[in-house]
Scaffold this motif. Structure first.
Motif, short mmCIF file in Angstrom:
data_model
loop_
_atom_site.label_atom_id
_atom_site.label_comp_id
_atom_site.label_asym_id
_atom_site.label_seq_id
_atom_site.Cartn_x
_atom_site.Cartn_y
_atom_site.Cartn_z
N LEU A 52 0.91 -1.24 0.00
CA LEU A 52 0.00 0.03 -0.18
C LEU A 52 0.71 1.19 0.09
O LEU A 52 0.41 2.24 -0.74
N ALA A 53 1.80 1.18 0.78
CA ALA A 53 2.72 2.69 1.06
C ALA A 53 3.66 2.76 -0.20
O ALA A 53 4.29 3.71 -0.57
N VAL A 57 7.16 6.05 -3.73
CA VAL A 57 7.85 6.10 -5.09
C VAL A 57 7.60 7.48 -5.82
O VAL A 57 8.39 8.07 -6.20
N VAL A 58 6.15 7.66 -5.71
CA VAL A 58 5.81 8.83 -6.58
C VAL A 58 6.16 10.16 -5.54
O VAL A 58 7.04 11.14 -6.30
N LEU A 59 6.51 10.20 -4.54
CA LEU A 59 7.06 11.20 -3.76
C LEU A 59 8.54 11.23 -4.02
O LEU A 59 8.95 12.53 -4.02
N THR A 60 9.23 10.19 -3.91
CA THR A 60 10.59 10.16 -4.15
C THR A 60 10.93 10.78 -5.56
O THR A 60 11.89 11.57 -5.83
N ALA A 116 0.35 15.25 3.83
CA ALA A 116 0.21 16.78 3.55
C ALA A 116 1.33 17.12 2.93
O ALA A 116 1.37 17.87 1.65
N PHE A 117 2.30 16.78 3.37
CA PHE A 117 3.76 17.14 2.60
C PHE A 117 3.91 16.74 1.07
O PHE A 117 4.37 17.25 0.37
N SER A 118 3.51 15.23 1.11
CA SER A 118 3.52 14.78 -0.24
C SER A 118 2.35 15.55 -1.08
O SER A 118 2.63 15.47 -2.42
N ASP A 119 1.36 16.06 -0.45
CA ASP A 119 0.35 16.53 -1.27
C ASP A 119 0.75 17.86 -1.82
O ASP A 119 0.15 18.19 -2.97
N ILE A 120 1.77 18.46 -1.17
CA ILE A 120 2.34 19.94 -1.82
C ILE A 120 3.66 19.54 -2.67
O ILE A 120 3.68 20.20 -3.81
N VAL A 121 4.50 18.61 -2.36
CA VAL A 121 5.58 18.28 -3.27
C VAL A 121 5.02 17.87 -4.75
O VAL A 121 5.97 18.48 -5.57
N ILE A 122 4.36 16.76 -4.67
CA ILE A 122 3.99 16.26 -6.02
C ILE A 122 3.47 17.41 -7.01
O ILE A 122 3.82 17.44 -8.14
N TYR A 175 -5.49 7.20 1.22
CA TYR A 175 -6.04 5.80 1.11
C TYR A 175 -5.32 4.67 0.84
O TYR A 175 -5.71 3.53 0.60
N LEU A 176 -3.89 4.86 0.60
CA LEU A 176 -2.81 4.15 0.48
C LEU A 176 -1.66 4.15 1.59
O LEU A 176 -1.61 3.36 2.47
N LEU A 177 -1.10 5.42 1.72
CA LEU A 177 0.00 5.68 2.48
C LEU A 177 -0.64 5.62 4.06
O LEU A 177 -0.16 5.01 5.01
N ASN A 178 -1.63 6.32 4.14
CA ASN A 178 -2.22 6.89 5.51
C ASN A 178 -2.98 5.52 6.07
O ASN A 178 -2.66 5.24 7.24
#
Length: 298
Positions: free
Chosen positions: A19-20, A25-28, A174-180, A281-284
């Motif tokens: 799930l994570a 990977v997308v965040l990286t 939240a961090f990933s939602d901004i970075v992507i 709904y995957l990471l969290n």
């Protein structure tokens, strides 16, 4: 009347690592894109006129074609335009020039551009200049605003849940939602302006809303973990998809009418909200499930 139903996901088929994996990977990849942009340009994303200083003109050009109009604009000015954007299907173009120097030099440059536009026969609809010093100050304030908003959000989340794993799950999402979206701004050529900063701030609110909804349902309400997760999904996914549809329509309409700022804001919010669905709904979910069944909550 058609009714939208959120399908129930069988999370038992997937491990927490599975799930994570996709969100991480997308965040990286997003961080690598931003790092590459910073290494080559000195900024994580290309700053716009609000932050660099310069002049923006709106001119009406009488030309037989869009290609000819753009060529006429380039030939009309001694300075090279930073960008030329057509407003919808009209004969109006937004021409921007980035400059450096004092406010006096900026004002003189703006008057020169206005004079050259008149000599070329263009109808100048509007002209606006931003000094480099003022743009730099605005950039610093915008950065402070984003950092303060994120820090305040993180503090509030930790105060609400008072446990590390559920709280850090919200913060990471939240961090990933901004970075992507910031990485996608580099890919799509969207500049960082006061408007796009506002869109990123809005994403913090959207992200926290969906993540807190999930955490509250799982940690503070009765019921099985998967029942609680689905209960939160029915509300959270519906709200997010509705917002995505609204922002997509705004971006399309704004692009058609040549309203660049609204088109950029809509595009950023669409990608950010899609990222929020993935992260929530995957990471969290993976972090919450580990916390409930394998972590300190066991």
């Amino acid at each position: 009347m058609a009714r939208f139903e959120v399908p129930e996901v069988d999370y038992t088929r997937y491990s927490n690592r599975q799930l994570a994996a996709i969100p991480l990977v997308v965040l990286t990849v997003a961080l690598l894109v931003i790092g590459g942009a910073y290494a080559t340009t000195g900024a994580p994303v290309d700053p716009g006129l609000d932050f660099t200083g310069g002049t923006e003109l709106r001119v009406a050009v009488d030309a037989p074609s869009d290609t000819q109009a753009r060529e006429d604009i380039r030939e009309a000015f001694t300075a090279t335009p930073d960008s030329i954007q057509r407003v919808g299907t009209s004969d109006v173009y937004i021409v921007t020039f980035q400059t450096e120097g004092s406010e006096t030099a900026q004002n003189e440059f703006t008057r020169q551009l206005e004079s050259e536009a008149g000599e070329a026969g263009f109808d100048v609809r509007s002209i606006e200049g931003v000094g480099a010093a003022f743009g730099s100050e605005t950039q610093q304030r915008a950065l402070i605003g984003v950092v303060a908003a994120f820090a305040g959000m993180a503090a509030l989340v930790f105060a609400l849940f008072r446990t590390f794993v559920p709280s850090i799950a919200v913060v990471i999402s939240a961090f990933s939602d901004i970075v992507i979206p910031v990485a996608l701004m580099n890919a799509l050529g969207i500049e960082l302006t006061l408007g796009t900063v506002a869109a990123l701030l809005m994403l913090i609110g959207y992200s926290v809303d969906s993540d807190i909804l999930l955490n509250n349902s799982v940690l503070r309400r009765s019921g099985d973990f998967y029942e609680s997760t689905y209960r939160a999904m029915r509300t959270g996914v519906t709200m997010t998809l509705t917002s995505i549809a609204a922002m997509a329509v705004m971006a399309i309409v704004a692009s058609f009418f040549g309203i660049g700022l609204l088109a950029s804001i809509g595009t950023i919010l669409v990608f950010g909200l899609v990222a929020d669905l993935m992260n929530t709904y995957l990471l969290n979910v993976s972090l919450l499930r580990w916390y409930k069944f394998e972590g300190v909550a066991r």
